[in-house]
Design a protein around this motif. Sequence first.
Motif, PDB file in Angstrom:
ATOM      1  N   LEU A 127       0.825  -1.211   0.000  1.00  0.00           N
ATOM      2  CA  LEU A 127       0.000   0.000   0.000  1.00  0.00           C
ATOM      3  C   LEU A 127       0.859   1.262   0.000  1.00  0.00           C
ATOM      4  O   LEU A 127       0.537   2.245  -0.678  1.00  0.00           O
ATOM      5  N   SER A 128       1.941   1.243   0.754  1.00  0.00           N
ATOM      6  CA  SER A 128       2.844   2.401   0.796  1.00  0.00           C
ATOM      7  C   SER A 128       3.415   2.697  -0.590  1.00  0.00           C
ATOM      8  O   SER A 128       3.486   3.860  -1.004  1.00  0.00           O
ATOM      9  N   GLU A 129       3.819   1.658  -1.296  1.00  0.00           N
ATOM     10  CA  GLU A 129       4.379   1.837  -2.635  1.00  0.00           C
ATOM     11  C   GLU A 129       3.314   2.289  -3.632  1.00  0.00           C
ATOM     12  O   GLU A 129       3.528   3.235  -4.392  1.00  0.00           O
ATOM     13  N   GLU A 130       2.172   1.598  -3.627  1.00  0.00           N
ATOM     14  CA  GLU A 130       1.122   1.876  -4.612  1.00  0.00           C
ATOM     15  C   GLU A 130       0.530   3.273  -4.463  1.00  0.00           C
ATOM     16  O   GLU A 130       0.208   3.920  -5.463  1.00  0.00           O
ATOM     17  N   GLU A 131       0.359   3.726  -3.228  1.00  0.00           N
ATOM     18  CA  GLU A 131      -0.309   5.010  -3.003  1.00  0.00           C
ATOM     19  C   GLU A 131       0.646   6.130  -2.619  1.00  0.00           C
ATOM     20  O   GLU A 131       0.214   7.219  -2.280  1.00  0.00           O
ATOM     21  N   GLY A 132       1.939   5.849  -2.656  1.00  0.00           N
ATOM     22  CA  GLY A 132       2.917   6.884  -2.382  1.00  0.00           C
ATOM     23  C   GLY A 132       2.832   7.441  -0.974  1.00  0.00           C
ATOM     24  O   GLY A 132       2.556   8.622  -0.791  1.00  0.00           O
ATOM     25  N   GLY A 133       3.034   6.614   0.003  1.00  0.00           N
ATOM     26  CA  GLY A 133       2.970   7.073   1.389  1.00  0.00           C
ATOM     27  C   GLY A 133       3.966   6.324   2.247  1.00  0.00           C
ATOM     28  O   GLY A 133       4.932   5.751   1.755  1.00  0.00           O
ATOM     29  N   SER A 134       3.706   6.339   3.524  1.00  0.00           N
ATOM     30  CA  SER A 134       4.573   5.592   4.430  1.00  0.00           C
ATOM     31  C   SER A 134       3.706   4.811   5.404  1.00  0.00           C
ATOM     32  O   SER A 134       2.551   5.149   5.654  1.00  0.00           O
ATOM     33  N   GLY A 135       4.291   3.762   5.947  1.00  0.00           N
ATOM     34  CA  GLY A 135       3.542   2.911   6.851  1.00  0.00           C
ATOM     35  C   GLY A 135       4.411   2.364   7.958  1.00  0.00           C
ATOM     36  O   GLY A 135       5.635   2.453   7.912  1.00  0.00           O
ATOM     37  N   PHE A 136       3.744   1.807   8.945  1.00  0.00           N
ATOM     38  CA  PHE A 136       4.454   1.186  10.062  1.00  0.00           C
ATOM     39  C   PHE A 136       3.608   0.055  10.613  1.00  0.00           C
ATOM     40  O   PHE A 136       2.413  -0.032  10.365  1.00  0.00           O
ATOM     41  N   VAL A 137       4.264  -0.839  11.369  1.00  0.00           N
ATOM     42  CA  VAL A 137       3.606  -1.983  11.996  1.00  0.00           C
ATOM     43  C   VAL A 137       3.952  -1.973  13.472  1.00  0.00           C
ATOM     44  O   VAL A 137       5.106  -1.773  13.841  1.00  0.00           O
TER      45      VAL A 137
END
Length: 107
Positions: free
Chosen positions: A65-75
């Motif tokens: 999702l981070s790659e596809e929508e151009g954002g950042s994520g965490f777990v």
Amino acid sequence: MSSELADLIDLLEATLTDTLTPVPDAYVVVAEVIHGAPVAPRLGGALYCSAECAEYGVRELVSDLSEEEGGSGFVLPHEGRSIGCVVTRGGRMWSVQILACSELPTV
């Protein structure tokens, strides 16, 4: 003890064991938009045998999702299960979580 009584006891023990033994559950990873323009939920690409195994799917879906929508994520860990969050440049916030198949809503 008669053989009939022994057979009955064996049958009762087997029945109780089957009744009291929990059925194993499969786990899935689901991502939902919790803020921003709504889109359909995303289902991870696999079924997992345990919540611990499904943690891999959370990390993978957060990364996708981070790659596809151009954002950042965490777990992060939450109540014994990993959860993920993705914030995109388009203003969406995704929640990525592990659910047992028995926890999925029925349609």
